[in-house]
Design a protein around this motif. Structure first.
Motif, PDB file in Angstrom:
ATOM      1  N   UNK A  78       0.890  -1.232   0.137  1.00  0.00           N
ATOM      2  CA  UNK A  78       0.179   0.011   0.013  1.00  0.00           C
ATOM      3  C   UNK A  78       0.731   1.207   0.027  1.00  0.00           C
ATOM      4  N   UNK A  79       1.932   1.233   0.745  1.00  0.00           N
ATOM      5  CA  UNK A  79       2.703   2.529   0.786  1.00  0.00           C
ATOM      6  C   UNK A  79       4.022   2.071   0.620  1.00  0.00           C
ATOM      7  N   UNK A  80       4.807   2.931  -0.261  1.00  0.00           N
ATOM      8  CA  UNK A  80       6.325   2.705  -0.446  1.00  0.00           C
ATOM      9  C   UNK A  80       6.854   4.105   0.095  1.00  0.00           C
ATOM     10  N   UNK A  81       7.938   3.848   0.883  1.00  0.00           N
ATOM     11  CA  UNK A  81       8.759   5.149   1.415  1.00  0.00           C
ATOM     12  C   UNK A  81      10.189   4.981   0.912  1.00  0.00           C
ATOM     13  N   UNK A  82      10.619   5.746   0.257  1.00  0.00           N
ATOM     14  CA  UNK A  82      11.834   5.705  -0.149  1.00  0.00           C
ATOM     15  C   UNK A  82      12.678   6.668   0.625  1.00  0.00           C
TER      16      UNK A  82
END
Length: 173
Positions: A78-82
């Motif tokens: 659901x959520x990709x954090x780079x």
């Protein structure tokens, strides 16, 4: 319903804080770092709510693999954090071209590789979120000059991520 997060740079700094906050809020997290042993305390404290994976963000194949590993572990993403990043505290003229390339590879291409791997998955699922966190408001003084190469290497990240917005349905968030 808990969200499934994939966070790069989870070993320390902002990435670690994001992982900790997501877990505290009841979400599930794939926490990544170059050395997953630095993440063992998260597994001990949160059990199946968190998984860890080795990820060198400069490796495009590794980015593909960690996205697949996240789907295998949690069923979706659901959520990709780079959040992974690397910076040398040196001025432009004091930074070797090799060090500058290393920062570009980590801070810019690392985001490109993970975004290319994750966005098709998010799109197939009907949407999701991709986020990157940057330094903001760097002062114009001697300290800022020491961050020139790092700042340049991170400058394109928001533009890459912004380019994915039309492909993801953010209204569901």
């Amino acid at each position: 319903m808990p969200k499934i997060f994939l966070v790069t740079g989870s070993s320390r700094g902002l990435g670690r804080e994001i992982v900790t906050a997501a877990l505290a809020a009841g979400h599930r997290v794939m926490a990544t770092g170059r050395d997953p042993r630095a993440l063992e305390d998260l597994v001990a404290a949160h059990g199946d709510q968190v998984r860890t994976a080795r990820l060198d963000v400069t490796d495009a194949e590794a980015a593909d693999h960690v996205v697949s590993e996240t789907i295998d572990a949690f069923g979706r993403l659901d959520v990709v954090v780079n959040s992974a990043g690397q910076g040398d505290r040196a001025s432009l003229e004091d930074t070797s071209l090799e060090a500058f390339r290393r920062q570009i590879d980590t801070n810019f291409y690392g985001t490109v590789y993970l975004s290319r791997a994750a966005v098709p998955v998010l799109r197939r699922q009907g949407g999701g979120r991709e986020r990157g966190y940057e330094q903001v408001g760097i002062p114009r003084n001697r300290a800022a000059r020491a961050l020139g190469p790092e700042t340049a290497s991170r400058g394109g990240r928001p533009l890459i991520q912004r380019s994915t917005v039309p492909t993801l349905d953010a209204r569901q968030w």
